[in-house]
Write an enzyme that holds these catalytic residues in place. Structure first.
Site, PDB file in Angstrom:
ATOM      1  N   TYR A  70      -5.979  -3.606   2.567  1.00 32.55           N
ATOM      2  CA  TYR A  70      -6.719  -4.852   2.327  1.00 32.55           C
ATOM      3  C   TYR A  70      -7.542  -4.794   1.041  1.00 32.55           C
ATOM      4  O   TYR A  70      -8.417  -5.631   0.840  1.00 32.55           O
ATOM      5  CB  TYR A  70      -7.677  -5.133   3.494  1.00 32.55           C
ATOM      6  CG  TYR A  70      -7.041  -5.760   4.721  1.00 32.55           C
ATOM      7  CD1 TYR A  70      -5.839  -5.288   5.242  1.00 32.55           C
ATOM      8  CD2 TYR A  70      -7.656  -6.819   5.379  1.00 32.55           C
ATOM      9  CE1 TYR A  70      -5.279  -5.842   6.382  1.00 32.55           C
ATOM     10  CE2 TYR A  70      -7.104  -7.380   6.515  1.00 32.55           C
ATOM     11  CZ  TYR A  70      -5.918  -6.884   7.016  1.00 32.55           C
ATOM     12  OH  TYR A  70      -5.377  -7.443   8.149  1.00 32.55           O
ATOM     13  N   LYS A 106       0.834   7.004   9.321  1.00 34.04           N
ATOM     14  CA  LYS A 106       2.232   6.702   8.983  1.00 34.04           C
ATOM     15  C   LYS A 106       2.639   7.585   7.817  1.00 34.04           C
ATOM     16  O   LYS A 106       3.294   7.158   6.868  1.00 34.04           O
ATOM     17  CB  LYS A 106       2.371   5.196   8.644  1.00 34.04           C
ATOM     18  CG  LYS A 106       3.802   4.687   8.605  1.00 34.04           C
ATOM     19  CD  LYS A 106       4.529   4.746   9.924  1.00 34.04           C
ATOM     20  CE  LYS A 106       6.021   4.649   9.716  1.00 34.04           C
ATOM     21  NZ  LYS A 106       6.795   4.822  10.972  1.00 34.04           N
ATOM     22  N   ASP A 116       3.557   3.428  14.887  1.00 33.43           N
ATOM     23  CA  ASP A 116       4.569   2.758  15.706  1.00 33.43           C
ATOM     24  C   ASP A 116       4.554   3.335  17.127  1.00 33.43           C
ATOM     25  O   ASP A 116       4.633   2.612  18.120  1.00 33.43           O
ATOM     26  CB  ASP A 116       5.964   2.827  15.058  1.00 33.43           C
ATOM     27  CG  ASP A 116       6.331   4.199  14.501  1.00 33.43           C
ATOM     28  OD1 ASP A 116       5.468   5.102  14.467  1.00 33.43           O
ATOM     29  OD2 ASP A 116       7.499   4.372  14.087  1.00 33.43           O
ATOM     30  N   ASP A 174      -5.956  -3.951  12.437  1.00 29.10           N
ATOM     31  CA  ASP A 174      -5.786  -5.379  12.702  1.00 29.10           C
ATOM     32  C   ASP A 174      -4.712  -5.581  13.765  1.00 29.10           C
ATOM     33  O   ASP A 174      -4.904  -6.308  14.740  1.00 29.10           O
ATOM     34  CB  ASP A 174      -5.400  -6.098  11.397  1.00 29.10           C
ATOM     35  CG  ASP A 174      -5.160  -7.572  11.623  1.00 29.10           C
ATOM     36  OD1 ASP A 174      -5.978  -8.206  12.319  1.00 29.10           O
ATOM     37  OD2 ASP A 174      -4.146  -8.097  11.121  1.00 29.10           O
ATOM     38  N   ASP A 206      -5.080  -6.485  18.094  1.00 27.74           N
ATOM     39  CA  ASP A 206      -4.498  -7.644  18.784  1.00 27.74           C
ATOM     40  C   ASP A 206      -3.679  -7.182  20.000  1.00 27.74           C
ATOM     41  O   ASP A 206      -3.691  -7.831  21.050  1.00 27.74           O
ATOM     42  CB  ASP A 206      -3.606  -8.483  17.841  1.00 27.74           C
ATOM     43  CG  ASP A 206      -4.342  -9.724  17.289  1.00 27.74           C
ATOM     44  OD1 ASP A 206      -5.576  -9.669  17.128  1.00 27.74           O
ATOM     45  OD2 ASP A 206      -3.675 -10.746  17.019  1.00 27.74           O
TER      46      ASP A 206
END
Ligand code: NAD
Ligand code: IPM
Ligand code: MN
Length: 357
Positions: A137, A188, A221, A245, A249
């Site tokens: 970001y 990752k 993942d 983020d 959710d």
């Protein structure tokens, strides 16, 4: 009497519906807790943009610096491109105000049925500690040769040792204070060999400071899948801006609804006001119907009081939320009921006004 000055940015869509609910609850909590709350509303957001060409006043940051905390609803409307609404209000505030932690509890409250079959409150109790100042970001990049066959876009991720170290340390501290003392780092580094290997190295370098915390790294993942298949095995999750983020959710959804999850954009150094908001957005699909679930906003308000040193009032609001949700008598449509925002708010204010009854 001590009075906390709160800047209110209700923002767009259901932000306009759930923030008044939160303020109603906060006012009761303040009168019970013996402190004052002084709310100042700022009309910033997409309507302001359509009128003025700016998402907020040019001196918005200077204005906000005069407050002890910021209470925000949601930003974004179909009439304004989302990269403008987020990119000229929400994301700059998080950065400029040095709110480098985004703290997002993800907890299934007793009384809510998770979409995960067979899972109860004991299985889903996690906290997302999201890096909130840089990473994916950071906003660095650009586009070239717009509209031609040679068009290109570049979006850079910036990861610094300083920012990774401070978010890791914050997450270890949160984990150390929780009963299970587990910290999972979402990475990752198998594909993002530069940024995420720095992430892994720096998080691992902080671990020895917290021998009481069991630390483990997971690929993002795999941890996304694990949140669905084995949520009971997860406690605190530290992650980059984008990963947090997405994972938050998922965490909110498995806790029953996006209408439940709260968040705090926190500057632990307290040199600037921190900002508290639900994790959800402006929900244009339900805006105006009066059915938005106010729990996320109310819970975010409770987190704000905790940050301001009013721990007992935080606990009182959480208790009221738990009582209402636990009784399962008042549910908004996202939780499978037919209650309105106002009915849900009235139930929480009633529970807060009469604790123990
Ligand atoms: P969203 O969170 O607004 O909505 C996703 C889904 O969840 C929708 O079906 C919505 O109805 C439902 N939902 C969300 N909050 C709810 C609540 N309190 N009660 C009941 N249902 C609820 O995400 P989106 O649709 O991807 O984004 C809509 C707009 O919000 C976009 O402009 C986006 O950029 C913005 N957004 C802002 C924030 C923020 O201000 N922090 C966060 C996320 C999205
Ligand atoms: C959130 C939102 C924002 C984010 C958007 C609106 C930029 O999704 O607060 O979770 O990605 O941080
Ligand atoms: Mn989000």
């Amino acid at each position: 009497m001590k009075t906390h000055k709160i800047a209110v940015i209700a923002g767009d869509g259901i932000g306009q519906e759930v923030i008044p609910s939160g303020i109603e609850v906060l006012k009761i909590a303040a009168s019970q807790g013996g402190f004052g709350l002084e709310f100042t509303e700022f009309p910033w957001g997409c309507e302001f943009y359509l009128r003025t060409g700016r998402m907020m006043d040019t001196d918005a940051v200077a204005k906000l610096m005069g407050f002890d905390a910021i209470y925000l609803g949601a930003i974004g409307a179909p009439s304004v491109p989302d990269h403008i609404s987020a990119g000229e209000l929400l994301l700059p505030l998080r950065k400029v105000l040095r709110q480098y932690v985004n703290l997002r509890p993800m907890r299934l409250l007793p009384g809510i049925t998770s979409p995960l079959a067979g899972r109860g409150a004991a299985d889903i109790d996690m906290v997302c500690v999201r890096e909130n100042s840089e990473g994916e970001y950071c906003g660095i990049g650009g586009r070239l040769h717009n509209g031609t066959e040679d068009e290109l876009a570049e979006q850079t991720g910036i990861f610094t040792r300083r920012a990774i170290e401070r978010i890791a340390r914050y997450a270890f501290q949160i984990a150390a204070a929780r009963p299970r003392k587990l910290l999972a780092s979402a990475t990752k580094s198998n594909a993002l060999q530069h940024s995420m290997s720095l992430w892994d190295e720096v998080v691992a370098s902080v671990a020895p400071e917290f021998p009481q915390v069991e630390y483990k790294k997971f690929y993002v993942d795999a941890i996304a899948a694990r949140m669905v298949t084995h949520p009971q095995s997860l406690d605190v999750i530290v992650c980059s801006n984008l990963f947090g983020d997405i994972l938050s959710d998922i965490g909110s959804a498995i806790s029953g609804s996006l209408g439940v999850g709260p968040s705090g954009n926190i500057n632990p150094n307290r040199t600037t006001p921190s900002m508290f908001e639900p994790i959800h957005g402006s929900a244009p699909d339900i805006f105006g119907k009066g059915i938005a679930n106010p729990i996320a906003a109310i819970w975010a308000g409770a987190m704000m009081l905790d940050h301001l040193g009013e721990r007992a009032s935080h606990d009182a609001i959480l208790g009221a939320i738990e009582k209402v949700i636990g009784s399962a008598s008042v549910k908004t449509p996202d939780l499978g009921g037919s209650a309105t925002t106002k009915e849900m708010t009235a139930a929480v204010t009633a529970a807060l006004a009469k604790p123990g009854k």
